[in-house]
Design a protein around this motif. Sequence first.
Motif, PDB file in Angstrom:
ATOM      1  N   PRO A   7       0.808  -1.237   0.000  1.00 19.98           N
ATOM      2  CA  PRO A   7       0.000   0.000   0.000  1.00 19.98           C
ATOM      3  C   PRO A   7       0.834   1.277   0.000  1.00 19.98           C
ATOM      4  O   PRO A   7       0.455   2.266  -0.631  1.00 19.98           O
ATOM      5  CB  PRO A   7      -0.839  -0.115   1.284  1.00 19.98           C
ATOM      6  N   ASP A   8       1.991   1.279   0.699  1.00 15.95           N
ATOM      7  CA  ASP A   8       2.847   2.469   0.719  1.00 15.95           C
ATOM      8  C   ASP A   8       3.466   2.721  -0.653  1.00 15.95           C
ATOM      9  O   ASP A   8       3.573   3.868  -1.101  1.00 15.95           O
ATOM     10  CB  ASP A   8       3.961   2.311   1.759  1.00 15.95           C
ATOM     11  N   GLU A   9       3.835   1.650  -1.325  1.00 16.84           N
ATOM     12  CA  GLU A   9       4.403   1.787  -2.662  1.00 16.84           C
ATOM     13  C   GLU A   9       3.340   2.259  -3.647  1.00 16.84           C
ATOM     14  O   GLU A   9       3.598   3.095  -4.519  1.00 16.84           O
ATOM     15  CB  GLU A   9       4.992   0.450  -3.124  1.00 16.84           C
ATOM     16  N   LEU A  10       2.120   1.724  -3.492  1.00 18.17           N
ATOM     17  CA  LEU A  10       1.026   2.127  -4.378  1.00 18.17           C
ATOM     18  C   LEU A  10       0.669   3.595  -4.169  1.00 18.17           C
ATOM     19  O   LEU A  10       0.420   4.333  -5.130  1.00 18.17           O
ATOM     20  CB  LEU A  10      -0.201   1.250  -4.130  1.00 18.17           C
ATOM     21  N   MET A  11       0.671   4.048  -2.905  1.00 22.72           N
ATOM     22  CA  MET A  11       0.349   5.446  -2.623  1.00 22.72           C
ATOM     23  C   MET A  11       1.390   6.374  -3.235  1.00 22.72           C
ATOM     24  O   MET A  11       1.049   7.420  -3.800  1.00 22.72           O
ATOM     25  CB  MET A  11       0.259   5.669  -1.110  1.00 22.72           C
ATOM     26  N   LEU A  12       2.671   5.999  -3.152  1.00 24.89           N
ATOM     27  CA  LEU A  12       3.715   6.828  -3.759  1.00 24.89           C
ATOM     28  C   LEU A  12       3.532   6.875  -5.269  1.00 24.89           C
ATOM     29  O   LEU A  12       3.616   7.942  -5.885  1.00 24.89           O
ATOM     30  CB  LEU A  12       5.107   6.278  -3.421  1.00 24.89           C
ATOM     31  N   ALA A  13       3.254   5.720  -5.874  1.00 24.03           N
ATOM     32  CA  ALA A  13       3.070   5.672  -7.327  1.00 24.03           C
ATOM     33  C   ALA A  13       1.884   6.534  -7.751  1.00 24.03           C
ATOM     34  O   ALA A  13       1.961   7.294  -8.728  1.00 24.03           O
ATOM     35  CB  ALA A  13       2.868   4.227  -7.783  1.00 24.03           C
ATOM     36  N   ASN A  14       0.773   6.428  -7.025  1.00 23.36           N
ATOM     37  CA  ASN A  14      -0.413   7.236  -7.350  1.00 23.36           C
ATOM     38  C   ASN A  14      -0.125   8.726  -7.197  1.00 23.36           C
ATOM     39  O   ASN A  14      -0.593   9.547  -7.983  1.00 23.36           O
ATOM     40  CB  ASN A  14      -1.590   6.837  -6.453  1.00 23.36           C
ATOM     41  N   THR A  15       0.649   9.081  -6.163  1.00 29.10           N
ATOM     42  CA  THR A  15       0.998  10.490  -5.947  1.00 29.10           C
ATOM     43  C   THR A  15       1.873  11.013  -7.080  1.00 29.10           C
ATOM     44  O   THR A  15       1.672  12.127  -7.577  1.00 29.10           O
ATOM     45  CB  THR A  15       1.727  10.663  -4.603  1.00 29.10           C
ATOM     46  N   LEU A  16       2.838  10.210  -7.502  1.00 25.57           N
ATOM     47  CA  LEU A  16       3.724  10.625  -8.597  1.00 25.57           C
ATOM     48  C   LEU A  16       2.944  10.824  -9.891  1.00 25.57           C
ATOM     49  O   LEU A  16       3.223  11.744 -10.662  1.00 25.57           O
ATOM     50  CB  LEU A  16       4.818   9.572  -8.812  1.00 25.57           C
ATOM     51  N   ILE A  17       1.936   9.992 -10.115  1.00 21.68           N
ATOM     52  CA  ILE A  17       1.162  10.084 -11.354  1.00 21.68           C
ATOM     53  C   ILE A  17       0.087  11.165 -11.274  1.00 21.68           C
ATOM     54  O   ILE A  17      -0.013  12.038 -12.139  1.00 21.68           O
ATOM     55  CB  ILE A  17       0.517   8.717 -11.683  1.00 21.68           C
ATOM     56  N   ASN A  18      -0.707  11.127 -10.194  1.00 24.08           N
ATOM     57  CA  ASN A  18      -1.907  11.966 -10.131  1.00 24.08           C
ATOM     58  C   ASN A  18      -1.678  13.372  -9.587  1.00 24.08           C
ATOM     59  O   ASN A  18      -2.478  14.271  -9.855  1.00 24.08           O
ATOM     60  CB  ASN A  18      -2.983  11.265  -9.297  1.00 24.08           C
ATOM     61  N   VAL A  19      -0.622  13.561  -8.802  1.00 24.92           N
ATOM     62  CA  VAL A  19      -0.356  14.892  -8.241  1.00 24.92           C
ATOM     63  C   VAL A  19       0.871  15.531  -8.886  1.00 24.92           C
ATOM     64  O   VAL A  19       0.814  16.655  -9.372  1.00 24.92           O
ATOM     65  CB  VAL A  19      -0.174  14.826  -6.702  1.00 24.92           C
ATOM     66  N   VAL A  20       1.975  14.791  -8.913  1.00 26.48           N
ATOM     67  CA  VAL A  20       3.200  15.341  -9.516  1.00 26.48           C
ATOM     68  C   VAL A  20       3.040  15.488 -11.026  1.00 26.48           C
ATOM     69  O   VAL A  20       3.453  16.485 -11.613  1.00 26.48           O
ATOM     70  CB  VAL A  20       4.416  14.442  -9.182  1.00 26.48           C
ATOM     71  N   GLY A  21       2.405  14.485 -11.663  1.00 31.39           N
ATOM     72  CA  GLY A  21       2.173  14.571 -13.103  1.00 31.39           C
ATOM     73  C   GLY A  21       3.091  13.722 -13.952  1.00 31.39           C
ATOM     74  O   GLY A  21       3.212  13.942 -15.162  1.00 31.39           O
ATOM     75  N   LEU A  22       3.752  12.722 -13.343  1.00 29.43           N
ATOM     76  CA  LEU A  22       4.613  11.830 -14.103  1.00 29.43           C
ATOM     77  C   LEU A  22       3.776  10.799 -14.868  1.00 29.43           C
ATOM     78  O   LEU A  22       2.649  10.494 -14.486  1.00 29.43           O
ATOM     79  CB  LEU A  22       5.584  11.093 -13.178  1.00 29.43           C
ATOM     80  N   SER A  23       4.355  10.264 -15.911  1.00 31.97           N
ATOM     81  CA  SER A  23       3.696   9.190 -16.650  1.00 31.97           C
ATOM     82  C   SER A  23       3.925   7.866 -15.919  1.00 31.97           C
ATOM     83  O   SER A  23       4.746   7.777 -14.995  1.00 31.97           O
ATOM     84  CB  SER A  23       4.253   9.090 -18.064  1.00 31.97           C
ATOM     85  N   ILE A  24       3.215   6.825 -16.331  1.00 31.15           N
ATOM     86  CA  ILE A  24       3.403   5.514 -15.718  1.00 31.15           C
ATOM     87  C   ILE A  24       4.831   5.027 -15.944  1.00 31.15           C
ATOM     88  O   ILE A  24       5.478   4.485 -15.043  1.00 31.15           O
ATOM     89  CB  ILE A  24       2.387   4.505 -16.289  1.00 31.15           C
ATOM     90  N   ALA A  25       5.355   5.247 -17.152  1.00 35.43           N
ATOM     91  CA  ALA A  25       6.724   4.820 -17.461  1.00 35.43           C
ATOM     92  C   ALA A  25       7.743   5.532 -16.578  1.00 35.43           C
ATOM     93  O   ALA A  25       8.702   4.930 -16.080  1.00 35.43           O
ATOM     94  CB  ALA A  25       7.030   5.074 -18.933  1.00 35.43           C
ATOM     95  N   GLN A  26       7.549   6.841 -16.378  1.00 33.34           N
ATOM     96  CA  GLN A  26       8.467   7.609 -15.542  1.00 33.34           C
ATOM     97  C   GLN A  26       8.367   7.170 -14.080  1.00 33.34           C
ATOM     98  O   GLN A  26       9.369   7.092 -13.367  1.00 33.34           O
ATOM     99  CB  GLN A  26       8.160   9.096 -15.681  1.00 33.34           C
TER     100      GLN A  26
END
Length: 350
Positions: A7-26
């Motif tokens: 869950p902690d890894e998923l939350m970081l990934a979601n934050t990077l994509i949905n808030v920071v604006g990175l792509s899935i690949a990035q």
Amino acid sequence: MEDIDDPDELMLANTLINVVGLSIAQTNFIRNQGIRNATLLARLDDESFKEMLDRPTLSNIIITTKMRLRALRNLIQTKKTAHDEINLEDFDDEMCDATQDMMARSSSMKGDSKRTSQKDVKAPEKFSGKVKAWKPWKADFEAHLAQIAGSNPDETPLLYVIRDDEALTPEEYDLLEGQMKKIYDAPLHGKHFMRDNFQVYQKLRALLTGGIAETYLSNYEKTGNGREAWQELLTAYEGEDATNTAITSARNDIRLSSWERNTKNWTFDQYCLKHIRANNILKKYDVPLDEATKVREFIRGINNTSLQSVKTSILLNKELKTDLNKAIIEFKDTVTTLDLVVFEKNQCKR
């Protein structure tokens, strides 16, 4: 992100994509560097962080996205240094913007050999008193006090006046260095503290007067006790009443949020993130919804009739109907494959 179970890894990934604006690949590139949670991101020193951004996968990111990634790392590092709990669900667009503003102010004074004098430091914006504005304003106010030297000869930052001694264990205290050690070593008594305590009260008075939160200062008008006034604010915005408000707000977000089609100001990703954040808040306060209810509420708020078959297939799937994260991933994959998510001018309720 369907390969993520932690869950902690998923939350970081979601934050990077949905808030920071990175792509899935990035995002996957960052994960592949071993950065699997917020704590690991905080441990990156400036040189390693710059080296990561210079890699081909991230080097073409626009400057504003890099700024948002830096803001995320900065906020996590600040909370880790202060031994505060790191909740990535709190890092939304508003918190990201507030962190960038704070970084910009701090950067402008970098290189000064002495602590900045009060007249050279720009005060935060006035606090509106609204619950949603509390966390970014609190961070801004603490950063403000951290930039101003107190009256003590060793120029301990005024932040010491409002420090939370109970939040620090003896083991954590032993790890303190530099300014943070000064802050926790400064005595909360004596002439210097009385002078600094009054100054903090005056700052709170200037920033709260005219807003909803002004009432919390009324008991300290005669004493000018800034530390006690601050603790009153913490009780109001982070105590039991604030907890109940947060729970009610989270439940309303789950019950009332809806999505039909992507618009300029409201996207399916934002709808998903709103559900994830709301459920994380309920979990944080030990009143979580069961997994099946999470999925039903998420599906219920999707009002696009062309996606009815997708909704039904998820609710009939034994694995998906009891796992919100998997349901979201499946839904995103399906609508992307079918090319059903389009932008239109009409907006759905939020």
